[in-house]
Design a protein around this motif. Structure first.
Motif: not given
Ligand code: SF4
Length: 438
Positions: A258-281
């Motif tokens: 039960p150890h899961f590494h889930l890369s978030l990269q940012s907790g801000c939706d605007a930043t996530l969009r600029r990163m092209n990460r495909r999920y929202s916070s």
């Protein structure tokens, strides 16, 4: 007998490939020596994830040349895959081996040694147009208890800050039968824990429905059946793979840690969009809740980039507040590194190094508080620890290993008790003589 020395830079996938190349060398009669010793061949498996990684790759190549001017210097992996021309001009390199060509290490070396003129060789393919998964394998690893298992290569995500899709190519999966053969061999060699890893592990099986690939879940199920394997740990996962069905299926397999590494990269939706990460916070938070529904106190760990281009002070505060709410066990904080060849490198709003350092410090401090809070939940609890090594400090000996949640535990022991502890899974009560260490 020729001597060879290897040095690995970068990720667990690179480390796996370096160990597989070492096994190829041993099987063809090379003696493996430490990197600081005299050798006929030096192999550096390079990394190119950041400009710093490029620099470190060049430094290791020049160190090998200085150390042994007459020896054969081989540069393998991502740095020379991305910058083959620079590699060709680099006098510290005799042989260039790009990604997907490491399996041919021995015939490439044989051809070089057979060549009277010792002409420089460059073996680099157009990695972005291959669908071939490079079949490398190993039967043992430098670690004696946990074996990292490469099962996937390449990535199709194209996060705007990342060069990896250009050095590793498109997502490609290893044949299930191959993986199973390796897991059985490792189990036969006494390994009790395997870590399934890849460049984008969550893409396992998605590169075409052909027979024999299946999905990450079916792969885990197959590995779960192997006798002798008592723990399955997963490498970094893409948040979107976490569904109720996926988590429920994993929770039904007792060997899954039960150890899961889930890369978030940012907790801000605007930043996530600029990163092209495909999920929202919000979606990310939902994935964490799913894991917490099916597992008791799972260890959630993550990566966070601070100072991404365009990240205002307000966006950073939004990201920090979000990270605070998730209560991660571990947060790995990275200051944004401008990587030539990526879209983010030419974005407006590049953040100053001073400001990146300030943001990094704040995230790290918060991360430490969260880590302590998570660890305190385990005090007084009974847990299984897979012991990996005996450590001596100031005359005191401890046996050290990890729980299923990847807490590192130290238990007092006596000198020479390797046979009682190493590669043994023992139930201990945290806080009673044993303690959590870092
Ligand atoms: S998912 Fe994004 S960060 Fe990870 S390897 Fe792929 S492009 Fe890079």
């Amino acid at each position: 007998m020729r001597k060879a020395a290897l040095h690995n830079l970068g990720c667990k996938v690179n480390a796996y490939e370096t160990e597989a190349m070492q096994e190829l060398l041993e099987k063809s009669g090379y003696q493996i020596v430490p990197f600081d010793e005299e050798a006929d061949v030096y192999i550096i498996n390079t990394c190119s994830v950041t400009n710093t990684a490029d620099r470190k790759s060049r430094q290791m190549l020049s160190r090998a040349r200085k150390q042994s001017p007459e020896s054969v210097i081989v540069a393998a992996g991502c740095y020379v895959q991305a910058q083959a021309d620079a590699g060709k001009r680099d006098e510290n390199i005799d042989i260039i081996i790009g990604n997907n060509k490491k399996k041919e290490l021995i015939p490439i070396l044989d051809a070089y040694f057979a060549d009277k003129e010792k002409k420089k060789r460059s073996e680099v393919i157009d990695i972005n147009h291959t669908r071939e998964y490079e079949p490398l394998s190993l039967t043992r690893t430098a670690e004696h208890t946990r074996a990292y298992l490469k099962v996937q290569d390449g990535c199709n995500q194209f996060c705007t800050y990342c060069i990896i899709p250009y050095t590793r190519g498109r997502a490609r999966s290893r044949e299930l039968a191959d993986v199973m053969q390796e897991v059985r061999a490792l189990a036969a060699n006494g390994y009790q824990e395997v870590v399934l890893t890849g460049i984008h592990l969550s893409s396992y099986g998605l590169d075409g429905p052909e027979q024999g690939k299946g999905s990450l879940l079916s792969l885990i199920r197959s590995v779960h059946e192997v006798e002798g394997i008592r723990r399955i740990r997963l490498g970094s996962l893409e948040p979107r793979i976490i569904t109720a069905e996926f988590a429920h299926s994993l929770a039904e397999m007792p060997k899954v840690c039960p150890h899961f590494h889930l890369s978030l990269q940012s907790g801000c939706d605007a930043t996530l969009r600029r990163m092209n990460r495909r999920y929202s916070s919000e979606e990310y938070k939902e994935k964490c809740s799913i894991l917490r529904k099916y597992f008791t106190e799972p260890a959630l760990t993550t990566d966070i980039i601070v100072g991404f281009p365009g990240e205002t002070k307000e966006e950073f505060e939004t990201s920090k507040r979000f990270v605070d709410k998730i209560h991660f066990y571990e947060t790995h904080i990275f200051k944004y590194s401008r990587r030539q060849g990526t879209r983010a490198a030419v974005m407006e709003g590049q953040v100053s190094e001073t400001e990146k350092a300030r943001r990094s410090r704040l995230m790290i401090e918060m991360g430490k508080r969260k880590q302590t809070a998570y660890e305190e939940k385990w005090i007084g609890k009974k847990v299984d620890v897979l012991f990996e090594e005996l450590v001596e400090e100031n005359g005191e000996w401890t046996a050290e290993g990890h729980t299923r949640e990847y807490l590192r535990i130290a238990v007092p022991c006596c000198k020479g008790e390797e046979h009682l502890w190493l590669n043994q899974i023992k139930e201990i009560e945290i806080g009673k003589k044993s303690q959590i260490i870092h």
